[in-house]
Design an enzyme around this catalytic site. Structure first.
Site, PDB file in Angstrom:
ATOM      1  N   TYR A  81       4.494  -6.887  17.655  1.00  0.00           N
ATOM      2  CA  TYR A  81       4.735  -5.941  16.562  1.00  0.00           C
ATOM      3  C   TYR A  81       5.417  -4.675  17.082  1.00  0.00           C
ATOM      4  O   TYR A  81       6.407  -4.204  16.505  1.00  0.00           O
ATOM      5  CB  TYR A  81       3.421  -5.571  15.872  1.00  0.00           C
ATOM      6  CG  TYR A  81       3.553  -4.474  14.853  1.00  0.00           C
ATOM      7  CD1 TYR A  81       4.195  -4.697  13.638  1.00  0.00           C
ATOM      8  CD2 TYR A  81       3.044  -3.198  15.101  1.00  0.00           C
ATOM      9  CE1 TYR A  81       4.338  -3.688  12.702  1.00  0.00           C
ATOM     10  CE2 TYR A  81       3.173  -2.185  14.165  1.00  0.00           C
ATOM     11  CZ  TYR A  81       3.816  -2.430  12.970  1.00  0.00           C
ATOM     12  OH  TYR A  81       3.956  -1.422  12.049  1.00  0.00           O
ATOM     13  N   PHE A 124       0.820  -1.214   0.000  1.00  0.00           N
ATOM     14  CA  PHE A 124       0.000   0.000   0.000  1.00  0.00           C
ATOM     15  C   PHE A 124       0.854   1.264   0.000  1.00  0.00           C
ATOM     16  O   PHE A 124       0.807   2.080  -0.932  1.00  0.00           O
ATOM     17  CB  PHE A 124      -0.946  -0.077   1.204  1.00  0.00           C
ATOM     18  CG  PHE A 124      -1.463   1.238   1.714  1.00  0.00           C
ATOM     19  CD1 PHE A 124      -2.016   2.172   0.865  1.00  0.00           C
ATOM     20  CD2 PHE A 124      -1.416   1.524   3.078  1.00  0.00           C
ATOM     21  CE1 PHE A 124      -2.503   3.384   1.345  1.00  0.00           C
ATOM     22  CE2 PHE A 124      -1.911   2.720   3.570  1.00  0.00           C
ATOM     23  CZ  PHE A 124      -2.438   3.658   2.701  1.00  0.00           C
ATOM     24  N   ILE A 125       1.674   1.440   1.013  1.00  0.00           N
ATOM     25  CA  ILE A 125       2.494   2.650   1.097  1.00  0.00           C
ATOM     26  C   ILE A 125       3.592   2.621   0.044  1.00  0.00           C
ATOM     27  O   ILE A 125       3.851   3.619  -0.645  1.00  0.00           O
ATOM     28  CB  ILE A 125       3.083   2.811   2.514  1.00  0.00           C
ATOM     29  CG1 ILE A 125       1.959   3.026   3.540  1.00  0.00           C
ATOM     30  CG2 ILE A 125       4.069   3.987   2.560  1.00  0.00           C
ATOM     31  CD1 ILE A 125       2.426   3.061   4.984  1.00  0.00           C
ATOM     32  N   LYS A 171       9.205  -2.919  16.114  1.00  0.00           N
ATOM     33  CA  LYS A 171       9.404  -1.566  15.583  1.00  0.00           C
ATOM     34  C   LYS A 171      10.308  -0.736  16.496  1.00  0.00           C
ATOM     35  O   LYS A 171      11.055   0.125  16.023  1.00  0.00           O
ATOM     36  CB  LYS A 171       8.055  -0.872  15.368  1.00  0.00           C
ATOM     37  CG  LYS A 171       7.115  -1.610  14.416  1.00  0.00           C
ATOM     38  CD  LYS A 171       7.768  -1.964  13.079  1.00  0.00           C
ATOM     39  CE  LYS A 171       7.818  -0.791  12.122  1.00  0.00           C
ATOM     40  NZ  LYS A 171       8.281  -1.201  10.772  1.00  0.00           N
ATOM     41  N   ILE A 215      13.273  -9.855   2.293  1.00  0.00           N
ATOM     42  CA  ILE A 215      14.277  -9.176   3.123  1.00  0.00           C
ATOM     43  C   ILE A 215      14.878 -10.111   4.173  1.00  0.00           C
ATOM     44  O   ILE A 215      15.911  -9.788   4.766  1.00  0.00           O
ATOM     45  CB  ILE A 215      13.715  -7.901   3.794  1.00  0.00           C
ATOM     46  CG1 ILE A 215      12.529  -8.219   4.714  1.00  0.00           C
ATOM     47  CG2 ILE A 215      13.358  -6.849   2.746  1.00  0.00           C
ATOM     48  CD1 ILE A 215      12.072  -7.026   5.556  1.00  0.00           C
ATOM     49  N   THR A 274       2.331  -9.542   1.545  1.00  0.00           N
ATOM     50  CA  THR A 274       1.166  -8.676   1.735  1.00  0.00           C
ATOM     51  C   THR A 274       1.000  -7.702   0.574  1.00  0.00           C
ATOM     52  O   THR A 274      -0.085  -7.165   0.370  1.00  0.00           O
ATOM     53  CB  THR A 274       1.272  -7.868   3.060  1.00  0.00           C
ATOM     54  OG1 THR A 274       2.483  -7.110   3.050  1.00  0.00           O
ATOM     55  CG2 THR A 274       1.281  -8.801   4.256  1.00  0.00           C
ATOM     56  N   GLY A 275       2.050  -7.484  -0.199  1.00  0.00           N
ATOM     57  CA  GLY A 275       1.953  -6.639  -1.384  1.00  0.00           C
ATOM     58  C   GLY A 275       1.217  -7.352  -2.504  1.00  0.00           C
ATOM     59  O   GLY A 275       1.003  -8.569  -2.453  1.00  0.00           O
ATOM     60  N   ASP A 293       9.991  -6.881  -3.313  1.00  0.00           N
ATOM     61  CA  ASP A 293       8.792  -7.358  -2.614  1.00  0.00           C
ATOM     62  C   ASP A 293       8.680  -8.864  -2.790  1.00  0.00           C
ATOM     63  O   ASP A 293       9.105  -9.404  -3.818  1.00  0.00           O
ATOM     64  CB  ASP A 293       7.538  -6.668  -3.163  1.00  0.00           C
ATOM     65  CG  ASP A 293       6.422  -6.590  -2.139  1.00  0.00           C
ATOM     66  OD1 ASP A 293       5.952  -7.656  -1.687  1.00  0.00           O
ATOM     67  OD2 ASP A 293       6.002  -5.476  -1.777  1.00  0.00           O
ATOM     68  N   GLN A 338      10.059   0.069   3.482  1.00  0.00           N
ATOM     69  CA  GLN A 338       8.661  -0.060   3.904  1.00  0.00           C
ATOM     70  C   GLN A 338       8.277  -1.511   4.187  1.00  0.00           C
ATOM     71  O   GLN A 338       7.209  -1.762   4.759  1.00  0.00           O
ATOM     72  CB  GLN A 338       7.722   0.480   2.810  1.00  0.00           C
ATOM     73  CG  GLN A 338       8.111   1.839   2.271  1.00  0.00           C
ATOM     74  CD  GLN A 338       8.077   2.931   3.321  1.00  0.00           C
ATOM     75  OE1 GLN A 338       7.112   3.054   4.060  1.00  0.00           O
ATOM     76  NE2 GLN A 338       9.147   3.713   3.402  1.00  0.00           N
TER      77      GLN A 338
END
Length: 326
Positions: free
Chosen positions: A151, A18-19, A155, A64, A42-43, A38, A83
């Site tokens: 989560y 999304f972003i 972060k 990644i 989720t993409g 990617d 991202q």
């Protein structure tokens, strides 16, 4: 949008998300060469489909969690917009190991690859979840609490690693603590869909959305264009801005009850019967922060961040997009 970067080679990890896809679009429009990494966890392929024939766009299907993929993606790149992550507090509670592997091990791989390929600046998606159990409002960057979910732990660790890589290796890092981002291309489907696209889809189908709690929990909902602006300005901000984290939000807060009122109003323009769809109230979610409201003074000062979209203005844009694309 001022201070647009141009003529650079920029890697967007999670670029089919999304972003990430919104970042790819604006970077290409500004005459940059864009590399997208990617793994489609989720993409979505359709998010980058419009870019695949662009002469300055290249796509690497990779993960990644694999250092070799990160090294390949960062080769000959000037800047990184990181991202890629597994979002969602509930997902992390259900599967903390995978969340840790992607968000911490994957993040570390990207830092190592960026260091080894002498990336000029590494800008990464941080999160408002880092504020944890801190009840202070508005949220100020230097005052955080204890994380409330796996989560949030991941972060926070990202921020610690970024700080160490700047101090130890000289890699310029900037973390952007996103607050409840919404807008075009955000997926309304699945168990971990964000509240706005999920509610939009349900209202469009005349289904009653379920609010977790009594609807008084509040959020600093942030439209995607504000987030894109923050990323671009982070790439060109002066060296005094690096090795820091910034709140990226509109700097306001609205309750979930407020959100429902706005959504009904804007969607009823297309289908008047939506106004009459009732809302169901359910139990509160584990790990949820009751209230979220960002101070954005630091980002304004150091990044020249000037968000242009309030919740209402952003929702009108988002609703229009969903009506045409769902």
């Amino acid at each position: 949008m001022n201070e647009i970067i141009s003529g650079e080679k920029i890697l967007v990890t999670g670029g089919a998300g999304f972003i990430g896809s919104n970042l790819c679009e604006v970077l290409l429009d500004s005459n940059n060469t864009v590399v997208c990494l990617d793994n489609f966890a989720t993409g979505k392929q359709e998010n980058i489909a419009p870019f695949l024939k662009h002469p300055k766009f290249s796509f690497i299907q990779g993960d990644i969690r694999n250092l070799e993929d990160c090294l390949l993606a960062t080769k000959n790149v000037d800047y990184v917009l990181h991202q890629a992550a597994l979002g969602s507090v509930p997902r992390s509670i259900k599967n903390p190991i995978t969340t840790n592997e992607v968000n911490i091990s994957g993040f570390l791989n990207m830092l190592v690859a960026s260091r080894d390929h002498h990336i000029k600046r590494f800008v990464y998606a941080a999160s408002s979840s880092t504020y944890g159990d801190s009840q202070a409002l508005p949220k100020v960057e230097e005052n955080i609490g204890k994380p409330l979910s796996p989560y949030a732990v991941t972060k926070l660790v990202n921020e610690l690693y970024a700080d160490v890589f700047f101090k130890t290796y000289g890699l310029e890092t900037i973390g952007l603590r996103y607050f409840n981002v919404f807008g075009k291309r955000q997926d309304p489907n699945g168990a971990y869909a964000a509240v706005i696209p999920k509610f939009v889809k349900q209202f469009m189908q005349l289904e009653s959305p379920i609010i977790n709690g009594d609807g008084t929990f509040s959020r600093d909902f942030t439209y995607i264009d504000n987030v894109v602006q923050a990323n671009l300005k982070s790439l060109v901000a002066s060296s005094t801005s690096v090795n820091n984290v910034y709140n990226i939000a509109f700097g306001d807060r609205n309750t979930l009850n407020d959100l429902v009122v706005y959504l009904k109003e804007y969607l009823a323009i297309y289908k008047p019967s939506i106004e009459k769809v009732p809302v169901i109230y359910g139990s509160e979610r584990v790990g949820d922060i009751p209230h979220s409201h960002a101070s954005i003074q630091k980002a304004k000062k150091y990044l020249n961040y000037q968000p242009e979209f309030s919740l209402q203005k952003g929702l009108q844009e988002a609703v229009d997009w969903y009506w045409k694309n769902l």
